[in-house]
Design an enzyme around this catalytic site. Sequence first.
Site, short mmCIF file in Angstrom:
data_model
loop_
_atom_site.label_atom_id
_atom_site.label_comp_id
_atom_site.label_asym_id
_atom_site.label_seq_id
_atom_site.Cartn_x
_atom_site.Cartn_y
_atom_site.Cartn_z
N GLY A 1 -38.37 44.03 27.94
CA GLY A 1 -38.81 44.67 26.69
C GLY A 1 -39.86 45.72 27.02
N ARG A 2 -40.69 46.02 26.01
CA ARG A 2 -41.67 47.09 26.19
C ARG A 2 -42.64 46.80 27.35
NH1 ARG A 2 -41.54 47.12 19.89
NH2 ARG A 2 -41.48 44.90 20.35
N ILE A 3 -43.10 45.54 27.46
CA ILE A 3 -44.08 45.22 28.51
C ILE A 3 -43.39 45.24 29.88
CG2 ILE A 3 -45.68 43.45 29.38
CD1 ILE A 3 -46.02 42.56 26.40
N ARG B 1 -31.44 39.89 28.42
CA ARG B 1 -30.31 39.46 27.60
C ARG B 1 -29.28 40.58 27.47
NH1 ARG B 1 -32.28 37.22 22.06
NH2 ARG B 1 -33.41 39.12 22.45
N ILE C 1 -46.34 35.89 32.87
CA ILE C 1 -47.25 36.33 31.79
C ILE C 1 -46.53 36.22 30.45
CG2 ILE C 1 -48.66 37.88 33.21
CD1 ILE C 1 -47.01 40.23 31.90
N ALA C 2 -45.43 35.44 30.42
CA ALA C 2 -44.60 35.39 29.21
C ALA C 2 -45.13 34.35 28.23
CB ALA C 2 -43.16 35.12 29.59
N ARG C 3 -44.75 33.11 28.43
CA ARG C 3 -45.17 32.00 27.57
C ARG C 3 -45.07 30.73 28.38
NH1 ARG C 3 -47.42 34.37 24.47
NH2 ARG C 3 -47.28 34.55 22.21
N GLU D 1 -50.47 24.47 27.13
CA GLU D 1 -51.83 25.02 27.26
C GLU D 1 -52.65 24.73 25.99
OE1 GLU D 1 -50.41 29.14 27.89
OE2 GLU D 1 -51.44 29.67 26.04
N HIS E 1 -54.55 32.61 29.79
CA HIS E 1 -53.84 33.39 28.76
C HIS E 1 -54.67 34.60 28.31
CE1 HIS E 1 -50.53 32.93 25.49
NE2 HIS E 1 -50.82 34.21 25.69
N ILE E 2 -54.93 35.49 29.27
CA ILE E 2 -55.82 36.63 28.97
C ILE E 2 -55.14 37.99 29.16
CG2 ILE E 2 -57.97 35.40 29.48
CD1 ILE E 2 -57.93 36.85 32.27
C1 DGY Z 1 -49.19 37.71 22.67
O1 DGY Z 1 -49.58 38.70 22.04
O2 DGY Z 1 -48.15 37.12 22.38
C2 DGY Z 1 -50.06 37.24 23.76
O3 DGY Z 1 -49.47 36.24 24.50
C3 DGY Z 1 -51.37 36.73 23.16
O4 DGY Z 1 -52.39 37.17 23.93
#
Ligand code: DGY
Length: 327
Positions: free
Chosen positions: A160-162, A183, A242-244, A273, A291-292
């Site tokens: 996606g964008r990130i 996907r 860095i997803a979830r 978490e 989660h930063i």
């Molecule tokens: C988001 O925006 O979903 C990030 O994980 C929260 O910092």
Amino acid sequence: MAIPSPRSRILITRAIFPEVAQRLSEHFDVESNTADDDWSAEEIASRLQDKTGALTFGLERITEPLLARCPSLKICANMTVGYNNFDLDAMSAAGVLGTNAPDVLTETTADFGFALLMATARRVTESEHFLRAGKWTRWNYEMFSGAEVHGSTLGIIGMGRIGQAIARRAAFGFGMQVMYHNRSRLGAATEADCRASYVSKQELLQTADHVLLVVPYSKESHHTIGAAELALMKPTATLINIARGGIVDDAALAVALRDKRIAAAGLDVFEGEPQVHPDLLAVPNVVLTPHIASATAGTRRAMAMLAVDNLIGYLVHSKAVTPLNAA
Ligand code: DGY
């Protein structure tokens, strides 16, 4: 004399910049968790019962039973881009709009993805702990030898964008070969813009020197990386999440790190978490952050203000900026 209609009531579930409540209070009656107390799900539900809207933080589960208790609720505005805390079907059925905060955090989060990749590959935190513990007595040629970043192959799962912003940093800044799995495949122009090529998940895992996860969390993406996937990766590879939490099977990852099945990992998100799997805390070859990824003052303010724009847009002007469902 016309009787003024009562003002809508808004709940802010966590502490946030004072100007957020200030802006909202120009239009609404605002109840705010300024003390940043740890409200339970039950406490949030009972405080939401008489509210029209909520500014949420991606953590509050907005589910059918909660919605049944909140007949006046019209909108929940996450200040996060992720929205796996929303049951969007239940929200649509209850006539409640969900909104998120995309775009404003893309570049900041991509910066952090790259920071975590660099710290993991080059063993930044592990070597710092060594130094702080007073263990650095002499230089040695193979001390904290890490993995190459420039010129290596980056595999991004979730484009996606990130993911695209990270791909551009990797390709143009570090001369990396970038492959991705998603996907759906991106258009040719976007692939060229990111200098990224589409591959199967299996090829990505087998080929990449660094695997970076930015896929949104859903039932389908749960444990995108588990023991079987870790077994496909190179023993020299690193894994960055860095997803979830829940995208990676953290217990399986801790075993792979302990057994050196893969070289190292960098994790900003965790299953359950703020708890972190104790086996992850016990291995040295993992960089752990709380989660930063989007945490700069400017970006967090922009995320919060987008949530405010959504609340004002929807409740005052009947038009949200970034709606997720038809309410
Ligand atoms: C988001 O925006 O979903 C990030 O994980 C929260 O910092």
